[in-house]
Design a protein around this motif. Structure first.
Motif, short mmCIF file in Angstrom:
data_model
loop_
_atom_site.label_atom_id
_atom_site.label_comp_id
_atom_site.label_asym_id
_atom_site.label_seq_id
_atom_site.Cartn_x
_atom_site.Cartn_y
_atom_site.Cartn_z
N GLU A 163 -3.66 -6.26 -10.39
CA GLU A 163 -2.60 -7.17 -10.84
C GLU A 163 -1.25 -6.46 -10.88
O GLU A 163 -0.23 -7.00 -10.44
CB GLU A 163 -2.95 -7.74 -12.20
CG GLU A 163 -2.02 -8.83 -12.66
CD GLU A 163 -2.46 -9.49 -13.96
OE1 GLU A 163 -1.75 -10.40 -14.41
OE2 GLU A 163 -3.50 -9.08 -14.53
N LEU A 164 -1.23 -5.23 -11.41
CA LEU A 164 0.02 -4.49 -11.47
C LEU A 164 0.51 -4.12 -10.07
O LEU A 164 1.72 -4.14 -9.81
CB LEU A 164 -0.16 -3.23 -12.32
CG LEU A 164 -0.32 -3.46 -13.82
CD1 LEU A 164 -0.71 -2.17 -14.53
CD2 LEU A 164 0.96 -4.04 -14.44
N GLY A 165 -0.41 -3.78 -9.20
CA GLY A 165 -0.02 -3.47 -7.83
C GLY A 165 0.70 -4.63 -7.17
O GLY A 165 1.75 -4.47 -6.53
N ARG A 166 0.15 -5.84 -7.33
CA ARG A 166 0.79 -7.03 -6.78
C ARG A 166 2.13 -7.29 -7.48
O ARG A 166 3.11 -7.67 -6.83
CB ARG A 166 -0.13 -8.23 -6.94
CG ARG A 166 -1.39 -8.17 -6.10
CD ARG A 166 -1.08 -8.28 -4.63
NE ARG A 166 -0.55 -9.59 -4.31
CZ ARG A 166 0.16 -9.88 -3.22
NH1 ARG A 166 0.43 -8.93 -2.35
NH2 ARG A 166 0.60 -11.10 -3.00
N LEU A 167 2.17 -7.08 -8.79
CA LEU A 167 3.39 -7.31 -9.55
C LEU A 167 4.53 -6.43 -9.05
O LEU A 167 5.69 -6.87 -9.00
CB LEU A 167 3.13 -7.05 -11.04
CG LEU A 167 4.29 -7.29 -12.01
CD1 LEU A 167 4.65 -8.77 -12.05
CD2 LEU A 167 3.91 -6.81 -13.41
N TYR A 168 4.20 -5.20 -8.65
CA TYR A 168 5.23 -4.28 -8.20
C TYR A 168 5.39 -4.27 -6.68
O TYR A 168 6.01 -3.37 -6.12
CB TYR A 168 4.93 -2.87 -8.72
CG TYR A 168 5.15 -2.77 -10.22
CD1 TYR A 168 6.43 -2.87 -10.76
CD2 TYR A 168 4.09 -2.64 -11.10
CE1 TYR A 168 6.65 -2.82 -12.12
CE2 TYR A 168 4.29 -2.59 -12.47
CZ TYR A 168 5.57 -2.68 -12.97
OH TYR A 168 5.78 -2.64 -14.33
N GLY A 169 4.85 -5.28 -6.02
CA GLY A 169 5.16 -5.50 -4.61
C GLY A 169 4.29 -4.79 -3.60
O GLY A 169 4.63 -4.78 -2.41
N ALA A 170 3.16 -4.23 -4.01
CA ALA A 170 2.28 -3.54 -3.07
C ALA A 170 1.34 -4.53 -2.39
O ALA A 170 1.11 -5.65 -2.88
CB ALA A 170 1.47 -2.47 -3.79
N ASN A 171 0.80 -4.13 -1.25
CA ASN A 171 -0.30 -4.83 -0.61
C ASN A 171 -1.59 -4.20 -1.12
O ASN A 171 -1.74 -2.98 -1.06
CB ASN A 171 -0.22 -4.68 0.91
CG ASN A 171 1.13 -5.13 1.46
OD1 ASN A 171 1.51 -6.27 1.35
ND2 ASN A 171 1.87 -4.18 2.04
N VAL A 172 -2.52 -5.00 -1.63
CA VAL A 172 -3.65 -4.46 -2.37
C VAL A 172 -4.97 -4.72 -1.65
O VAL A 172 -5.30 -5.86 -1.30
CB VAL A 172 -3.72 -5.07 -3.78
CG1 VAL A 172 -4.89 -4.46 -4.57
CG2 VAL A 172 -2.41 -4.82 -4.54
N ILE A 173 -5.73 -3.64 -1.47
CA ILE A 173 -7.11 -3.71 -0.98
C ILE A 173 -8.01 -3.34 -2.15
O ILE A 173 -7.80 -2.31 -2.80
CB ILE A 173 -7.35 -2.73 0.18
CG1 ILE A 173 -6.36 -2.97 1.32
CG2 ILE A 173 -8.79 -2.87 0.69
CD1 ILE A 173 -6.41 -1.89 2.39
N ALA A 174 -9.00 -4.16 -2.43
CA ALA A 174 -9.91 -3.93 -3.55
C ALA A 174 -11.30 -3.64 -3.04
O ALA A 174 -11.79 -4.32 -2.13
CB ALA A 174 -9.94 -5.15 -4.47
N THR A 175 -11.96 -2.64 -3.64
CA THR A 175 -13.33 -2.34 -3.25
C THR A 175 -14.27 -2.53 -4.44
O THR A 175 -13.87 -2.49 -5.60
CB THR A 175 -13.49 -0.89 -2.75
OG1 THR A 175 -13.41 0.01 -3.86
CG2 THR A 175 -12.44 -0.54 -1.72
#
Length: 343
Positions: A163-175
């Motif tokens: 959630e924080l990654g998306r909030l700060y504008g990153a593209n997120v891959i989750a494993t």
């Protein structure tokens, strides 16, 4: 004096079920203190580790597990002005005390419950989001547009990092290791998910999938609370000048960093101990806590709590966490509060 129920550990034991539901007397709050009737208490791995004697902190028995909670102020001591009876508040504890129907705290230790959260969420956000914030913002220097790879993404800390990654504008891959868990993470904003579990239950390789998704040599920032084989594979799919954030080792194995890859890729392996920052650098710790509280106050974060257990079933809550069956966060509830599941 008030009689309350509390779950307490009387003896350090490998078996987290070796706790008892006790009834004890709680004195009236003293000067500068408030008494809080707890509605929900978050369940975290350090609670289990304290019972088992595996945490770096050692608790004096008997003690009640539970280090973050939310509830209503039921009484105030002398010289308390900014808090009043009936206020809905949340708070973090140094290490113990939350598995109880009520607790006395310094008035300065409680804060207003975020308007966007229920008791379960307010009892679950501080530790997870503080860890995520310290890792990504303070230690990882995550930048908008970068690729962030989050391991253990279906856990409480992992979901906070997504959630924080998306909030700060990153593209997120989750494993993660289960499709049903990853489906929840994807529904909450992950750009891509990878199930790295093979048919025999062991971890399969994910580095090629990460490189395919990013279109580069890999992720710019890797959030790793797992360690072991996951860390080893991460070293193979971190981008040039990337950062691997070592959060913990729930796999049970401490990995060894390949220094040749650190050199060749000019990468950084960064240790993250969110709680230690406040001890070592109190001013920085205060700024971090303020930043996380402000995110909560603004409604910018939305903790995912999947399940709650009443106080008398606190052992079931801890076992669910121990067995890695929890998606997001789990809470123990009391004083008539019933958690019906995520919204």
């Amino acid at each position: 004096m008030t009689r309350i129920r509390t779950v307490r550990c009387h003896e350090i034991s490998e078996d987290i079920g070796a706790v008892t539901l006790d009834e004890v007397s709680l004195p009236d709050p003293g000067p500068g203190e408030v008494q809080v009737r707890i509605k929900a208490c978050g369940v975290n791995y350090p609670d289990l580790m304290l019972i088992q004697g595996k945490h770096q902190q050692k608790a004096t028995v008997p003690f009640a597990p539970g280090r973050e909670a939310a509830g209503d102020v039921s009484a105030i001591g002398a010289d308390v002005e900014h808090v009043k009876e009936g206020d809905a508040v949340c708070f973090g504890l140094h290490s113990t005390g939350g598995f109880a129907e009520a607790i006395n705290l310094p008035a300065s230790a409680v804060e207003a419950m975020p308007a966007s959260m229920n008791y379960a969420q307010a009892a679950s956000y501080r530790a997870a989001y503080t860890t995520g914030y310290v890792a990504l913002v303070v230690r990882g220097a995550l930048q908008a547009g970068e690729w962030l790879l989050v391991h253990g993404a279906a856990g409480g800390v992992g979901m906070a990092a997504v959630e924080l990654g998306r909030l700060y504008g990153a593209n997120v891959i989750a494993t993660g290791g289960r499709d049903d868990k990853l489906a929840v993470v994807e529904s909450r904003g992950a750009d891509a998910v990878i199930n790295y579990t093979q048919d025999d239950g062991t971890m399969g390789g994910f580095r090629h999938k990460v490189k395919e998704i990013t279109g580069t040599d890999g992720a710019d920032v890797i959030f790793d609370p797992i360690g072991g084989d996951v860390f080893d594979e991460s070293m193979r799919c971190v981008n040039w000048r990337g950062r691997i954030l070592s959060i913990g080792f729930i796999s049970g194995r401490f990995p060894q960093a390949a220094v040749n890859l650190i050199l060749i890729k000019s990468i950084s392996v960064v240790g993250v101990r969110a709680g230690e920052i406040g001890y070592r650098d109190p001013a920085l710790g205060r700024r971090i806590r303020t930043a996380v509280r402000e995110l909560a106050r603004q409604g910018a974060i939305d903790p995912y709590v999947s399940v709650g257990f009443p106080l008398e079933r606190a052992v079931d809550a801890m076992r669910l966490l121990e067995d890695r069956e929890v998606i997001g966060k789990c809470v123990v509830t009391m004083n008539g509060y019933e958690f019906d599941g995520p919204a």
